[in-house]
Scaffold this motif. Sequence first.
Motif, mmCIF file in Angstrom:
data_model
loop_
_atom_site.group_PDB
_atom_site.id
_atom_site.type_symbol
_atom_site.label_atom_id
_atom_site.label_comp_id
_atom_site.label_asym_id
_atom_site.label_seq_id
_atom_site.Cartn_x
_atom_site.Cartn_y
_atom_site.Cartn_z
ATOM 1 N N THR A 16 0.798 -1.219 0.000
ATOM 2 C CA THR A 16 0.000 0.000 0.000
ATOM 3 C C THR A 16 0.837 1.278 0.000
ATOM 4 O O THR A 16 0.331 2.337 -0.359
ATOM 5 N N GLY A 17 2.102 1.191 0.444
ATOM 6 C CA GLY A 17 2.924 2.382 0.584
ATOM 7 C C GLY A 17 2.661 3.150 1.866
ATOM 8 O O GLY A 17 3.359 4.126 2.151
ATOM 9 N N LEU A 18 1.669 2.739 2.660
ATOM 10 C CA LEU A 18 1.371 3.409 3.922
ATOM 11 C C LEU A 18 2.364 2.971 4.992
ATOM 12 O O LEU A 18 2.896 1.856 4.941
ATOM 13 N N PRO A 19 2.631 3.810 5.992
ATOM 14 C CA PRO A 19 3.580 3.434 7.043
ATOM 15 C C PRO A 19 3.102 2.178 7.783
ATOM 16 O O PRO A 19 1.903 1.942 7.948
ATOM 17 N N ALA A 20 4.056 1.387 8.228
ATOM 18 C CA ALA A 20 3.733 0.198 9.012
ATOM 19 C C ALA A 20 2.975 0.594 10.270
ATOM 20 O O ALA A 20 3.145 1.690 10.811
ATOM 21 N N ALA A 21 2.131 -0.321 10.741
ATOM 22 C CA ALA A 21 1.371 -0.062 11.960
ATOM 23 C C ALA A 21 2.230 -0.241 13.199
ATOM 24 O O ALA A 21 2.061 0.469 14.194
ATOM 25 N N GLU A 22 3.168 -1.196 13.141
ATOM 26 C CA GLU A 22 4.025 -1.450 14.299
ATOM 27 C C GLU A 22 5.234 -2.272 13.882
ATOM 28 O O GLU A 22 5.223 -2.964 12.858
#
Length: 317
Positions: A16-22
């Motif tokens: 997705t290219g979104l930052p990792a959640a954790e």
Amino acid sequence: MPAESDAAPLPPCPITGLPAAERLQWIPAKLLYDLWHRGARTDPAPLRRDSGRIGLYRSPCGLAFFHPAFAGSAAFYEGLYGRLRVHETIAGQAPTRGDYRAGAALARPGDRVLEVGCGHGAFAALLPPGTQYQGLEPHGTPPLEAPPILPETAAAHAARHAGEYDLACAFQVLEHVADPLGLARDMAACLRPGGRLALVMPVWPSPHTALPNNLVNLPPHHLTWWTEDACRALAAALGLAVERTAVLPAYPLHAALTWSVKLCPVRTRPGAYVLPRWRWHLSVAAAMLAGRVMARLFGLPRDALPVDVLLVARKPG
């Protein structure tokens, strides 16, 4: 490569290219290198002992991924797969593989079928009569009796054969590459409008992630662990319509792994999938040896847990 700082921003999800959640765990590169070098007698290039730390992250879409992504070199796979005769083993067990059977069920007589990362092309034997099969395998040399196989990448093939296939498959391939979205996009480019993409990857949690220090599921071999949500996110990123996601039942190829987990006295836990503990090293080594024996004697246990996840998605048109 310098170690990533604890204060550094979380890296982007490769789908997705979104930052990792954790961040799930930091893993010293020197530990991974030593496990491969001493435990598997394999040079894990391009991973080096001085490569700092590798993070294991969870994406908001459900994908677990390693960053930096050290994808195994051609020399790594030629050495490891050649010594273990991986492609020959796969060919011998092709008729009982649940991932192959799920993919073959999508093909119809007359379809043009592309398989990426095909090994020796054993999947072709499960396709209905009348299908036209093309395999792609950049690593290794197929035997003379193999079906049509080209030693090229999906990107190179897509440049010459865009929109020509009814079905494009990859079994246990996307988890090996640093850019799974890019590989899947190249495969989708090979599909005609209305064609289908079929992908099978290791699911998590699973026996793979329950077995401590499990090299098969670690860099530079596996770089991503998948879920059904991650599969749907991949299809959305490609602009494909999801027809089906499913966690596939275990099949005979998973017998040794299943027994190894059953016999291993230690287990992973969140934040501790890889640890430099001699008890872990020795326990896993003994369990894997015993697991192979039990698999030969008793086959797949009836209570075997799933290991793979399937995505089937259709190209609009």
